[in-house]
Design an enzyme around this catalytic site. Sequence first.
Site, PDB file in Angstrom:
ATOM      1  N   GLU A  91       0.816  -1.207   0.000  1.00 35.31           N
ATOM      2  CA  GLU A  91       0.000   0.000   0.000  1.00 35.31           C
ATOM      3  C   GLU A  91       0.855   1.265   0.000  1.00 35.31           C
ATOM      4  OE1 GLU A  91      -4.189  -1.415   1.818  1.00 35.31           O
ATOM      5  OE2 GLU A  91      -2.649  -1.046   3.304  1.00 35.31           O
ATOM      6  N   CYS A 104       3.357   8.423   1.335  1.00 37.65           N
ATOM      7  CA  CYS A 104       3.904   7.454   2.290  1.00 37.65           C
ATOM      8  C   CYS A 104       4.149   6.142   1.534  1.00 37.65           C
ATOM      9  CB  CYS A 104       2.891   7.281   3.413  1.00 37.65           C
ATOM     10  SG  CYS A 104       3.427   6.112   4.663  1.00 37.65           S
ATOM     11  N   CYS A 111       6.975  -7.229   7.133  1.00 37.83           N
ATOM     12  CA  CYS A 111       8.156  -6.744   7.864  1.00 37.83           C
ATOM     13  C   CYS A 111       8.560  -7.814   8.854  1.00 37.83           C
ATOM     14  CB  CYS A 111       7.843  -5.442   8.591  1.00 37.83           C
ATOM     15  SG  CYS A 111       9.281  -4.774   9.476  1.00 37.83           S
ATOM     16  N   CYS A 118       2.081  -3.224  15.499  1.00 34.32           N
ATOM     17  CA  CYS A 118       2.063  -2.848  14.089  1.00 34.32           C
ATOM     18  C   CYS A 118       1.412  -3.938  13.244  1.00 34.32           C
ATOM     19  CB  CYS A 118       3.489  -2.584  13.612  1.00 34.32           C
ATOM     20  SG  CYS A 118       3.615  -2.345  11.827  1.00 34.32           S
ATOM     21  N   CYS A 342      -1.101   5.321   9.775  1.00 33.80           N
ATOM     22  CA  CYS A 342       0.138   4.658  10.186  1.00 33.80           C
ATOM     23  C   CYS A 342      -0.120   3.325  10.851  1.00 33.80           C
ATOM     24  CB  CYS A 342       0.778   5.491  11.292  1.00 33.80           C
ATOM     25  SG  CYS A 342       2.022   6.550  10.729  1.00 33.80           S
TER      26      CYS A 342
HETATM   27  N1  SAH Z   1       9.501   0.370   9.756  1.00 32.96           N
HETATM   28  C1  SAH Z   1       9.626   1.753   9.916  1.00 32.96           C
HETATM   29  C2  SAH Z   1       8.693   2.569   9.056  1.00 32.96           C
HETATM   30  C3  SAH Z   1       7.282   2.087   8.869  1.00 32.96           C
HETATM   31  S1  SAH Z   1       6.163   2.276  10.191  1.00 32.96           S
HETATM   32  C4  SAH Z   1       9.480   2.149  11.368  1.00 32.96           C
HETATM   33  O1  SAH Z   1       9.080   1.316  12.159  1.00 32.96           O
HETATM   34  O2  SAH Z   1       9.824   3.272  11.703  1.00 32.96           O
HETATM   35  C5  SAH Z   1       5.869   4.035  10.330  1.00 32.96           C
HETATM   36  C6  SAH Z   1       5.489   4.458  11.745  1.00 32.96           C
HETATM   37  O3  SAH Z   1       4.199   3.954  12.129  1.00 32.96           O
HETATM   38  C7  SAH Z   1       6.464   3.927  12.791  1.00 32.96           C
HETATM   39  O4  SAH Z   1       6.784   4.926  13.734  1.00 32.96           O
HETATM   40  C8  SAH Z   1       5.644   2.840  13.447  1.00 32.96           C
HETATM   41  O5  SAH Z   1       6.117   2.521  14.717  1.00 32.96           O
HETATM   42  C9  SAH Z   1       4.272   3.435  13.444  1.00 32.96           C
HETATM   43  N2  SAH Z   1       3.192   2.477  13.686  1.00 32.96           N
HETATM   44  C10 SAH Z   1       3.198   1.154  13.438  1.00 32.96           C
HETATM   45  N3  SAH Z   1       2.018   0.604  13.796  1.00 32.96           N
HETATM   46  C11 SAH Z   1       1.250   1.607  14.280  1.00 32.96           C
HETATM   47  C12 SAH Z   1      -0.093   1.667  14.772  1.00 32.96           C
HETATM   48  N4  SAH Z   1      -0.861   0.599  14.806  1.00 32.96           N
HETATM   49  N5  SAH Z   1      -0.562   2.864  15.169  1.00 32.96           N
HETATM   50  C13 SAH Z   1       0.215   3.975  15.081  1.00 32.96           C
HETATM   51  N6  SAH Z   1       1.474   3.974  14.610  1.00 32.96           N
HETATM   52  C14 SAH Z   1       1.992   2.803  14.214  1.00 32.96           C
HETATM   53 FE1  SF4 Z   2       8.283  -3.211  10.807  1.00 33.65          FE
HETATM   54 FE2  SF4 Z   2       5.978  -2.206  11.688  1.00 33.65          FE
HETATM   55 FE3  SF4 Z   2       8.090  -2.376  13.324  1.00 33.65          FE
HETATM   56 FE4  SF4 Z   2       8.108  -0.582  11.335  1.00 33.65          FE
HETATM   57  S1  SF4 Z   2       6.700  -0.620  13.069  1.00 33.65           S
HETATM   58  S2  SF4 Z   2       9.768  -1.988  11.934  1.00 33.65           S
HETATM   59  S3  SF4 Z   2       6.973  -1.733   9.749  1.00 33.65           S
HETATM   60  S4  SF4 Z   2       7.006  -4.109  12.390  1.00 33.65           S
END
Ligand code: SAH
Ligand code: SF4
Length: 365
Positions: A91, A104, A111, A118, A342
């Site tokens: 996505e 984004c 991952c 997440c 996010c």
């Molecule tokens: N893997 C990278 C980038 C992708 S996630 C990282 O972890 O930074 C982008 C952002 O969304 C990250 O800060 C992650 O921690 C946050 N994120 C993941 N799951 C989320 C959720 N369910 N609600 C809010 N933020 C979330």
């Molecule tokens: Fe991977 Fe989600 Fe953790 Fe980012 S927040 S490192 S996408 S598992």
Amino acid sequence: MSVNLLDFDAKSLAGFCEEIGEKPFRARQLLRWIHRSGEADFAAMSDLAKGLRDKLAAAAVVNPPQVISDHIAADGTRKWLLSVGAGNGIETVFIPETHRGTLCISSQVGCALACSFCSTGRQGFNRNLGVAEIIGQLWWANKALAEESENEPVRERAVTNVVMMGMGEPLANFENVVAALDLMLDDNAYGLSRRRVTVSTSGLVPAMDRLRERCPVALAVSLHAPNDTLRDQLVPINRKYPIKELLAACERYLESAPRDFITFEYVMLDGVNDSVAHARELVQVVRHTPCKFNLIPFNPFPDSGYKRSSAEAVSRFRDVLMQAGLVTTVRKTRGDDIAAACGQLAGKVLDKTRRANRRLSEPAR
Ligand code: SAH
Ligand code: SF4
């Protein structure tokens, strides 16, 4: 077999031109056609000689990932699901604001880092995206947005900023991500400034150092906890690169960064990491690191086991940081009606690690 020119950054494209007996400067023309004009058909590249166009058509293609679905939310957020083969989908989300339009982008199918809150992490990991699949997201978005009817003059409808905050950990797919970043920055391709391209990482320390050397763009770091005990649970990669090492890497990064601060992301999980005591501890932990904070109210997904912090808890937390002099913003949730926020990006991931199955047999938290 034809090569996909979307896989090439400027240097590889120059190499390709040489291989087919063309001058390296042709690469510049090609870059402009492919990325600036969004042209996939060599026959339409009118300032290239017919002979060259035929040669290109025989040896190469411009092949972006195909769009499976395309949704626009009530607030103007637009989300695409792109097919990346073998039943997998990723996505990409466009978020319009008054003076900027942020895309984004995803970097992996799933991952492997398995952060507990997440949705992408819950789905397991399938594979890294190729350069064409990463830059293809920007390629599509530019084209699709240019074709939109001008019915919304209030908000920006072009990509002015890119954040690598979609599915996946960008620094775990280093080479392909850097090649895609090079294209984003290249004046003959997308010409974005380093300050307007942000890589978000959960804290892969050695790769942060490599990014600093190879392609220092703006950096966001997913901190999410003020101490190692809690961060070990939420962001498992912390067991390998604990907070102290992570902050040292942030400070090194700032020596070459286009901005003079790191953005720390902090997901607000009700009753887990959102107390005033956590905020105070956080202030102490980052006191030597020039930074800003972005608080992200948790975005729920089925069976997450977490709840979003209350608005009061978020503002109390923010106040503690602000009183300590830390610039703090609270991320607005966008595209609620199309699950574009996010951590909600689910795509279609065929998990090769079988993590989802293992999880089912684990005792509930
Ligand atoms: N893997 C990278 C980038 C992708 S996630 C990282 O972890 O930074 C982008 C952002 O969304 C990250 O800060 C992650 O921690 C946050 N994120 C993941 N799951 C989320 C959720 N369910 N609600 C809010 N933020 C979330
Ligand atoms: Fe991977 Fe989600 Fe953790 Fe980012 S927040 S490192 S996408 S598992």
